[in-house]
Design a protein around this motif. Structure first.
Motif, PDB file in Angstrom:
ATOM      1  N   ALA A 192       0.733  -1.133   0.062  1.00  0.00           N
ATOM      2  CA  ALA A 192      -0.081  -0.105  -0.112  1.00  0.00           C
ATOM      3  C   ALA A 192       0.850   1.153  -0.045  1.00  0.00           C
ATOM      4  O   ALA A 192       2.094   1.231  -0.131  1.00  0.00           O
ATOM      5  CB  ALA A 192      -0.984  -0.034   1.246  1.00  0.00           C
ATOM      6  N   GLU A 195       1.825   2.429   5.970  1.00  0.00           N
ATOM      7  CA  GLU A 195       1.901   1.336   6.785  1.00  0.00           C
ATOM      8  C   GLU A 195       1.004   1.483   7.777  1.00  0.00           C
ATOM      9  O   GLU A 195       0.646   0.673   8.539  1.00  0.00           O
ATOM     10  CB  GLU A 195       3.279   0.983   7.179  1.00  0.00           C
ATOM     11  CG  GLU A 195       3.690   2.135   8.089  1.00  0.00           C
ATOM     12  CD  GLU A 195       4.407   3.310   7.373  1.00  0.00           C
ATOM     13  OE1 GLU A 195       4.516   3.102   5.910  1.00  0.00           O
ATOM     14  OE2 GLU A 195       4.963   4.293   8.092  1.00  0.00           O
ATOM     15  N   SER A 196       0.236   2.665   7.964  1.00  0.00           N
ATOM     16  CA  SER A 196      -0.690   2.739   8.978  1.00  0.00           C
ATOM     17  C   SER A 196      -2.268   2.545   8.429  1.00  0.00           C
ATOM     18  O   SER A 196      -2.252   2.658   7.258  1.00  0.00           O
ATOM     19  CB  SER A 196      -0.875   4.182   9.518  1.00  0.00           C
ATOM     20  OG  SER A 196      -0.872   5.164   8.391  1.00  0.00           O
ATOM     21  N   VAL A 197      -3.067   1.631   9.253  1.00  0.00           N
ATOM     22  CA  VAL A 197      -4.157   1.334   8.875  1.00  0.00           C
ATOM     23  C   VAL A 197      -5.132   2.436   8.975  1.00  0.00           C
ATOM     24  O   VAL A 197      -5.183   3.256   9.908  1.00  0.00           O
ATOM     25  CB  VAL A 197      -4.884   0.258   9.851  1.00  0.00           C
ATOM     26  CG1 VAL A 197      -6.183  -0.061   9.271  1.00  0.00           C
ATOM     27  CG2 VAL A 197      -4.016  -1.112   9.836  1.00  0.00           C
ATOM     28  N   THR A 198      -5.601   2.866   7.657  1.00  0.00           N
ATOM     29  CA  THR A 198      -6.181   4.230   7.389  1.00  0.00           C
ATOM     30  C   THR A 198      -7.650   4.067   7.283  1.00  0.00           C
ATOM     31  O   THR A 198      -8.096   3.581   6.161  1.00  0.00           O
ATOM     32  CB  THR A 198      -5.538   4.986   6.632  1.00  0.00           C
ATOM     33  OG1 THR A 198      -4.256   5.182   6.794  1.00  0.00           O
ATOM     34  CG2 THR A 198      -6.124   6.384   6.564  1.00  0.00           C
ATOM     35  N   MET A 201      -8.854   4.907   3.807  1.00  0.00           N
ATOM     36  CA  MET A 201      -8.471   3.901   2.722  1.00  0.00           C
ATOM     37  C   MET A 201      -8.718   2.489   2.850  1.00  0.00           C
ATOM     38  O   MET A 201      -8.041   1.823   3.498  1.00  0.00           O
ATOM     39  CB  MET A 201      -6.878   4.020   2.787  1.00  0.00           C
ATOM     40  CG  MET A 201      -6.351   5.190   2.092  1.00  0.00           C
ATOM     41  SD  MET A 201      -4.386   4.900   2.293  1.00  0.00           S
ATOM     42  CE  MET A 201      -3.997   6.586   1.702  1.00  0.00           C
ATOM     43  N   VAL A 203      -8.585   0.031   1.140  1.00  0.00           N
ATOM     44  CA  VAL A 203      -7.416  -1.087   0.838  1.00  0.00           C
ATOM     45  C   VAL A 203      -6.707  -1.373   2.175  1.00  0.00           C
ATOM     46  O   VAL A 203      -6.332  -2.602   2.432  1.00  0.00           O
ATOM     47  CB  VAL A 203      -6.507  -0.516  -0.331  1.00  0.00           C
ATOM     48  CG1 VAL A 203      -5.346  -1.636  -0.485  1.00  0.00           C
ATOM     49  CG2 VAL A 203      -7.104  -0.456  -1.523  1.00  0.00           C
TER      50      VAL A 203
ATOM     51  N   LEU B 114       3.035  11.614  10.747  1.00  0.00           N
ATOM     52  CA  LEU B 114       2.062  11.019   9.506  1.00  0.00           C
ATOM     53  C   LEU B 114       1.978  12.107   8.467  1.00  0.00           C
ATOM     54  O   LEU B 114       1.473  13.089   8.969  1.00  0.00           O
ATOM     55  CB  LEU B 114       0.904  10.255   9.839  1.00  0.00           C
ATOM     56  CG  LEU B 114       1.052   9.062  10.537  1.00  0.00           C
ATOM     57  CD1 LEU B 114      -0.104   8.201  10.811  1.00  0.00           C
ATOM     58  CD2 LEU B 114       2.136   7.870   9.799  1.00  0.00           C
ATOM     59  N   ARG B 116      -0.452  12.290   6.781  1.00  0.00           N
ATOM     60  CA  ARG B 116      -2.066  12.381   7.000  1.00  0.00           C
ATOM     61  C   ARG B 116      -2.285  13.533   8.092  1.00  0.00           C
ATOM     62  O   ARG B 116      -3.266  14.501   7.977  1.00  0.00           O
ATOM     63  CB  ARG B 116      -2.682  11.245   7.473  1.00  0.00           C
ATOM     64  CG  ARG B 116      -4.267  11.162   7.621  1.00  0.00           C
ATOM     65  CD  ARG B 116      -4.605   9.815   7.475  1.00  0.00           C
ATOM     66  NE  ARG B 116      -4.219   9.280   8.947  1.00  0.00           N
ATOM     67  CZ  ARG B 116      -3.570   8.009   9.153  1.00  0.00           C
ATOM     68  NH1 ARG B 116      -3.048   7.375   8.344  1.00  0.00           N
ATOM     69  NH2 ARG B 116      -3.507   7.762  10.308  1.00  0.00           N
ATOM     70  N   ALA B 160      -5.218  10.904  -2.017  1.00  0.00           N
ATOM     71  CA  ALA B 160      -5.596   9.437  -1.939  1.00  0.00           C
ATOM     72  C   ALA B 160      -6.172   8.704  -3.194  1.00  0.00           C
ATOM     73  O   ALA B 160      -5.670   7.681  -3.709  1.00  0.00           O
ATOM     74  CB  ALA B 160      -6.587   9.101  -0.872  1.00  0.00           C
ATOM     75  N   HIS B 262      -1.684   4.788  -4.048  1.00  0.00           N
ATOM     76  CA  HIS B 262      -0.918   3.637  -3.876  1.00  0.00           C
ATOM     77  C   HIS B 262      -0.039   3.207  -5.103  1.00  0.00           C
ATOM     78  O   HIS B 262       0.997   2.960  -5.019  1.00  0.00           O
ATOM     79  CB  HIS B 262      -1.822   2.409  -3.768  1.00  0.00           C
ATOM     80  CG  HIS B 262      -2.912   2.391  -2.627  1.00  0.00           C
ATOM     81  ND1 HIS B 262      -2.433   2.309  -1.069  1.00  0.00           N
ATOM     82  CD2 HIS B 262      -4.092   2.831  -2.202  1.00  0.00           C
ATOM     83  CE1 HIS B 262      -3.468   2.592  -0.391  1.00  0.00           C
ATOM     84  NE2 HIS B 262      -4.670   2.976  -1.175  1.00  0.00           N
ATOM     85  N   ASN B 265       2.987   5.984  -4.960  1.00  0.00           N
ATOM     86  CA  ASN B 265       3.750   5.645  -3.882  1.00  0.00           C
ATOM     87  C   ASN B 265       4.645   4.318  -4.265  1.00  0.00           C
ATOM     88  O   ASN B 265       5.894   4.440  -4.070  1.00  0.00           O
ATOM     89  CB  ASN B 265       3.134   5.519  -2.593  1.00  0.00           C
ATOM     90  CG  ASN B 265       4.003   5.450  -1.358  1.00  0.00           C
ATOM     91  OD1 ASN B 265       4.464   4.369  -1.096  1.00  0.00           O
ATOM     92  ND2 ASN B 265       4.167   6.620  -0.808  1.00  0.00           N
ATOM     93  N   VAL B 266       4.177   3.185  -4.887  1.00  0.00           N
ATOM     94  CA  VAL B 266       4.854   2.052  -4.969  1.00  0.00           C
ATOM     95  C   VAL B 266       6.055   2.444  -6.231  1.00  0.00           C
ATOM     96  O   VAL B 266       6.941   1.942  -6.168  1.00  0.00           O
ATOM     97  CB  VAL B 266       4.016   0.804  -5.426  1.00  0.00           C
ATOM     98  CG1 VAL B 266       4.581  -0.256  -6.222  1.00  0.00           C
ATOM     99  CG2 VAL B 266       3.273   0.390  -4.009  1.00  0.00           C
TER     100      VAL B 266
END
Lengths: 317, 317
Positions: A192, A195-198, A201, A203, B114, B116, B160, B262, B265-266
């Protein structure tokens, strides 16, 4: 799927796969590769390399005039190639598949048609190739200079987008391939941007749920899944140290799982086109190996895919 | 946004940006960079490099004890650094922004929080930083060995997911940056896994619609947009030739636009972590430059981001 090749020690480079293929060919003779819609420059270059090494015996199905034009363009002699005439690409793909299903060929390969059209022809019910309940996905094995191990990336080409059940099947297929190549305890990263569960998001929520399944022991013993993880936290131990992250996968991932084909495809092409990664690509799910080449691959990479397919076929009875 | 630096000839490398920044500093003295939540190893390393070159004067806002611990860890002398105490990360970010808004600083930089949370603090209505109607997005400029030009990638960090109107704003912001750096006629690729418009892939339909807008002359003169395009067809002229594709962008893209963070970023991390790409990152939208570093970047890349920010500030009155 019932791949019988028994491996002695885990495969760590693509050249090892190439060596195993050579050994299998010594015992069994060359393997027959059926190219669907054969008028494809890149596939023919790769197949020619394979044949020069004695590994494969190509069978081309497609438009005979176009195939001959392509052979001319490459400077290959037409009479050296076995050609089945079938002008329509849909029919050519089904004919090629039938040749392999009937045992006339060992390996199926996509030629000059879109992946989408290729699979549409293969998934046709009349062909009875895809068994009900079987799930097909594409896995690419990458050898990257910076890393000391092979990386399995899934799915950069076949499965467009997956929900959680689909992601689990994709993971299962990639795990099957890793195990076939001697890695029974793969570390699996769910890729993703964060790495934080958002909560915003979806996914990342799905990935969190799947990695919790891993914590709960819902995957086969030895298989560890964690996510969401960014690419650098997946494979770069330095980044993990800086971040002081506690994860059984971070920095050491063997399998990278993306949630949609766009991410997988862009990552695959960046690695192959801009990082000079070596690659071998295959489809997991069908009863016989399928080679799905990409334009961005070199003939050498196609050779690795052929070698992997030969391993998957294994000893011929 | 009202960047005043007048460029003589288009910038083609990140070192040119670095050189321009040095020249600006010769005339204006060092630029003040306010680091929000200052206890960040990587940011402090980058800022220290910038200061040693005389480019920047860092101001740290954050938890004083933690900042001092981080300086110790890096072997830097505490007394060399200007520190504003603010233990809470939300307040620290807002305080840092206010310092820049009031003219006490020139450039804002994200520290140890973060992305965010950083933007949440900045988007707080009370701060009145983000003007209504303004659209912020992240653009990364990449210098890749294999390519003869700079590549602009957007958006790998901030936005996002975008629908068509959002994608248009992202394109506008990246185009603004390219133009600022002397490229008034950027070729823009809308990245996907495929180049065929595929009804089952909504992204490809959206991209097709946007590229049709380009054909209809709905973008500023000189700006050309095409998509969907895969990564290799975007930047690799060889692949375009093989595919015999007719596109004003394919193989020559300057700006790569992804539809979700995503993918961006990847791709960014694959290029920086595995391909050794150099990078400079910025936010387009706010009235002053914002440096948003990533863990995967080196201090050298942070220096490029600082240099770009200095260019964006331009001559100080």
């Amino acid at each position: 799927m019932n791949w019988k090749y028994k491996i002695d020690s885990p495969v760590e480079t693509l050249d090892e796969i190439h060596d195993i293929a050579k050994k299998l060919v010594e015992e069994n003779g060359p393997y027959r590769v059926v190219l669907a819609v054969g008028q494809d420059l890149l596939s023919l270059s790769g197949l020619n390399m394979g044949r020069e090494q004695g590994l494969v015996e190509p069978i081309l199905v497609g438009h005979p005039r176009r195939i001959n034009e392509t052979l001319d363009e490459l400077g290959f002699r037409q009479q050296d190639w076995m050609i089945y005439s079938e002008k329509d690409y849909y029919n050519a793909t089904q004919k090629a598949a039938r040749l392999v299903m009937s045992g006339m060929g060992d390996i199926l390969m996509r030629g000059k048609l879109l992946a989408r059209d290729f699979f549409k022809a293969l998934f046709d019910h009349k062909l009875e190739l895809r068994k009900s309940g079987s799930f097909w996905s594409n896995v690419v094995i990458l050898e990257i200079d910076e890393l000391d191990r092979l990386i399995y990336l899934t799915d950069p080409a076949l499965v467009a987008h997956t929900d959680i059940p689909g992601r689990l099947k994709i993971i299962q297929n990639a795990t099957y391939l890793a195990s076939f190549l001697g890695n029974d305890e793969p570390k699996i990263s769910l890729l993703a941007a964060v790495e934080s569960v958002t909560p915003g998001m979806p996914v990342s929520l799905e990935e969190a749920a799947i990695s919790k399944m891993s914590e709960r022991g819902q995957f086969p013993e030895g298989v560890v899944v964690d996510g969401p993880l960014s690419l650098d936290l997946s494979i770069n131990p330095e980044a993990v140290k800086k971040k002081k992250m506690d994860s059984p996968v971070a920095g050491r991932a063997d399998i990278l799982v993306v949630n949609n084909v766009h991410i997988g495809n862009v990552l695959f092409k960046s690695l192959v086109t801009l990082c000079g990664a070596k690659s071998a690509s295959t489809i997991i799910g069908p009863e016989f190996p399928i080679v799905l080449t990409s334009r961005s691959e070199s003939p050498q990479n196609i050779l690795y895919s052929l070698a992997l397919s030969i391993m998957m076929v294994g000893d011929k009875d």
